[in-house]
Motif scaffolding. Structure first.
Motif, short mmCIF file in Angstrom:
data_model
loop_
_atom_site.label_atom_id
_atom_site.label_comp_id
_atom_site.label_asym_id
_atom_site.label_seq_id
_atom_site.Cartn_x
_atom_site.Cartn_y
_atom_site.Cartn_z
N UNK A 367 1.84 -6.68 -8.28
CA UNK A 367 1.78 -5.29 -9.03
C UNK A 367 1.36 -4.16 -8.14
N UNK A 368 0.06 -4.47 -7.56
CA UNK A 368 -0.50 -3.28 -7.00
C UNK A 368 0.32 -2.82 -5.80
N UNK A 369 0.98 -3.79 -5.27
CA UNK A 369 1.73 -3.18 -3.89
C UNK A 369 3.03 -2.59 -4.45
N UNK A 370 3.73 -2.85 -5.48
CA UNK A 370 4.64 -2.16 -6.18
C UNK A 370 4.22 -0.62 -6.64
N UNK A 371 3.18 -0.48 -7.34
CA UNK A 371 2.67 0.43 -7.50
C UNK A 371 2.29 1.69 -6.48
N UNK A 372 1.73 0.91 -5.46
CA UNK A 372 1.49 1.90 -4.30
C UNK A 372 2.83 2.45 -3.75
N UNK A 373 3.72 1.52 -3.51
CA UNK A 373 5.11 1.85 -2.87
C UNK A 373 5.69 3.02 -3.62
N UNK A 374 5.72 2.80 -4.92
CA UNK A 374 6.54 3.80 -5.76
C UNK A 374 5.88 5.09 -5.51
N UNK A 375 4.40 5.24 -5.76
CA UNK A 375 3.74 6.45 -5.66
C UNK A 375 3.97 7.31 -4.26
N UNK A 376 4.25 6.38 -3.28
CA UNK A 376 4.22 6.87 -1.84
C UNK A 376 5.71 7.15 -1.39
N UNK A 377 6.55 6.75 -2.07
CA UNK A 377 8.14 6.25 -1.72
C UNK A 377 8.63 7.69 -1.15
N UNK A 378 8.29 8.80 -1.49
CA UNK A 378 8.93 9.97 -0.94
C UNK A 378 8.42 10.34 0.71
N UNK A 379 7.34 9.67 0.96
CA UNK A 379 6.78 9.89 2.41
C UNK A 379 7.54 9.05 3.38
N UNK A 380 7.44 9.22 4.64
CA UNK A 380 7.96 8.66 5.79
C UNK A 380 7.54 7.45 5.85
N UNK A 381 8.11 6.41 6.63
CA UNK A 381 7.70 4.98 6.56
C UNK A 381 6.22 4.73 7.42
N UNK A 382 5.87 5.55 8.36
CA UNK A 382 4.59 5.54 8.99
C UNK A 382 3.45 6.09 8.21
N UNK A 383 3.53 7.15 7.40
CA UNK A 383 2.71 7.63 6.36
C UNK A 383 2.70 6.65 5.21
N UNK A 384 3.70 6.09 4.80
CA UNK A 384 3.71 5.28 3.67
C UNK A 384 3.06 3.71 4.00
N UNK A 385 3.06 3.35 5.34
CA UNK A 385 2.56 2.20 5.93
C UNK A 385 1.11 2.36 5.58
N UNK A 386 0.56 3.44 6.28
CA UNK A 386 -0.96 3.59 6.24
C UNK A 386 -1.47 3.85 4.81
N UNK A 387 -0.58 4.35 3.96
CA UNK A 387 -1.22 4.58 2.45
C UNK A 387 -1.37 3.11 1.84
N UNK A 388 -0.41 2.45 2.07
CA UNK A 388 -0.45 1.06 1.58
C UNK A 388 -1.58 0.36 1.95
N UNK A 389 -1.62 0.18 3.35
CA UNK A 389 -2.77 -0.61 3.86
C UNK A 389 -4.27 -0.14 3.20
N UNK A 390 -4.21 1.48 3.41
CA UNK A 390 -5.68 1.85 2.76
C UNK A 390 -5.75 1.60 1.31
N UNK A 391 -4.80 1.42 0.43
CA UNK A 391 -5.04 1.22 -0.90
C UNK A 391 -5.14 -0.24 -1.19
N UNK A 392 -4.43 -1.24 -0.64
CA UNK A 392 -4.40 -2.64 -0.88
C UNK A 392 -5.45 -3.43 0.09
N UNK A 393 -5.91 -3.28 1.31
CA UNK A 393 -6.78 -4.02 1.94
C UNK A 393 -8.30 -3.63 1.40
N UNK A 394 -8.92 -4.58 1.41
CA UNK A 394 -10.33 -4.66 1.03
C UNK A 394 -11.07 -3.48 2.00
N UNK A 395 -11.91 -2.71 1.29
CA UNK A 395 -12.58 -1.56 2.19
C UNK A 395 -13.47 -2.38 3.37
#
Length: 409
Positions: A367-395
């Protein structure tokens, strides 16, 4: 008695051994009564203070390295999130009643992390076994021979600690070599026939639990098609990196001639049967046809790919899941499923390090992954990848390595 009726603060204070809680910056957050009594300190002298302001090394004795050894252990636990049992240590503890006077003590510490739900170290549990009186009693009753045994005990303890340090050094060197091998085998970027593709690999922090995850993109024969895959090898370090490289290369070759992803995994499973360390590896592969706007896929025990459509709807590609590679004694044809996509959709493949958390159902991670992907879906794949890792991986970093590949369709 239920958890709600247990006074855990009272339990902590009543523990029969010396126990203290430290922040990751090594500041005392709390200490139980036994710790204060045996160390000769009051709560006001301990809580809220840096541990080595309370217990510094004896400046008059260069051989008194107990506190320095303890600091190394505590900082290692804070950085890695892994428990550390120290060898018996000699500590010189300064008297609070007579500053400048030092008392020789013998403590055997165990340091362990307390983790939050994201796997971040939030506290360190510092438990101490006090053996000073035992050694003193042996010295009074046994004369010279007991002193010899005491010295031998201390020497053996120091030798064990030095051996432990050498093993940690070897561990670190193997990890460095394994990561270098991993980096050489996994490209950091990929352009395939003009398609936008972002790839990421993040090793586990402070652990040899690395180099089993992999990804791959291959141009398929016939039409505007690519194969996109991710996999996860059971194991770690150089052995896992070697197996990973073999499976990745085999799937690349197989995908070019296979009729579809299921057949590619069938062949890969037979190959895994003769590769030591490949048993129970998981992998999912997708064949993307840009002319027909279709995706066919098959999974060998791996978390499902995610298809995010331009309107924000999400489809988990989970209708063709089978056991991991080499899990069956007799091979069987693997299932295959398909779906369609519109231009501008996003296909995401990943390994379980991205979504799994301790003491948490995997569905919450999806669910966390899907939510992050949807919120950032309009960014290019490079920015999307960075956003997903930032939000989902532990600090503080994950305890398992993570691979991620994102394709804009």
């Amino acid at each position: 008695m239920t958890d709600a009726t247990i006074d855990y603060a009272a339990v902590f204070q009543g523990l029969p051994g010396m126990v203290a809680l430290l922040t990751p910056d090594l500041v005392y957050a709390d200490a139980n009564e036994e710790f204060l009594r045996m160390s000769g300190r009051t709560r006001e002298q301990v809580v809220g203070r840096f541990i080595f302001d309370v217990f510094p090394d004896n400046p008059n004795d260069p051989a008194a390295t107990g506190m320095r050894n303890l600091e190394t252990s505590l900082r290692r636990v804070a950085a890695t999130g892994e428990r550390d049992t120290m060898a018996l240590q000699r500590y010189d503890v300064e008297s609070t009643a007579c500053p400048g006077q030092w008392e020789e003590r013998y403590w055997s510490p165990v340091n362990a992390p307390l983790l939050d739900p994201d796997g971040k170290v939030v506290l360190l549990v510092h438990r101490v076994e006090e053996v000073t009186e035992l050694i003193r009693a042996r010295g009074r009753s046994g004369g010279g021979r007991t002193r010899v045994l005491e010295a031998e005990l201390y020497t053996r303890a120091r030798e064990l600690q030095e051996l432990n340090e050498r093993l940690r050094g070897a561990h670190a060197r193997e990890r460095e070599v394994a990561l270098a091998l991993q980096e050489a085998m996994l490209p950091t970027s990929r352009q395939s026939a003009g398609h936008q593709i972002a790839v990421r690999y993040r090793p586990a922090v402070g652990s040899l639990n690395v180099c089993g995850d992999w990804y791959d993109v291959v141009d398929l024969v016939g039409g505007n098609r690519i194969g996109v895959s991710v996999g996860d090898v059971v194991g770690h370090g150089l052995a896992a990196a070697g197996v990973m490289g073999q499976l990745r290369s085999a799937l690349t070759a197989t995908s070019r001639v296979a009729d579809g992803p299921a057949q590619a995994l069938d062949v890969l499973g037979r190959y895994a049967h003769v590769v030591d360390g490949a048993e129970s590896a998981t992998v999912v592969t997708t064949f993307v046809d840009f002319d027909d706007h279709t995706i066919s896929y098959s999974s060998a025990g791996h978390p499902p790919p995610v298809l995010v459509r331009p309107d924000g709807s999400v489809e988990f590609l989970d209708r063709a899941t089978d056991p991991p590679l080499d899990a069956r004694p007799d091979p069987m044809p693997r299932p295959q499923a398909g779906t369609t996509f519109s231009p501008g959709a996003t296909l995401v493949l990943y390994t379980d390090g991205l979504i799994e958390r301790r003491h948490e159902d995997i569905d919450r991670g999806l669910v966390r992954l899907a939510d992050s992907l949807v919120r950032h879906r309009n960014t290019d794949p490079e920015a999307l990848a960075d956003a997903v890792l930032l939000e989902l991986l532990p600090h503080g970093g994950a305890t398992d390595d993570t691979a991620l590949i994102i394709v804009r369709l």
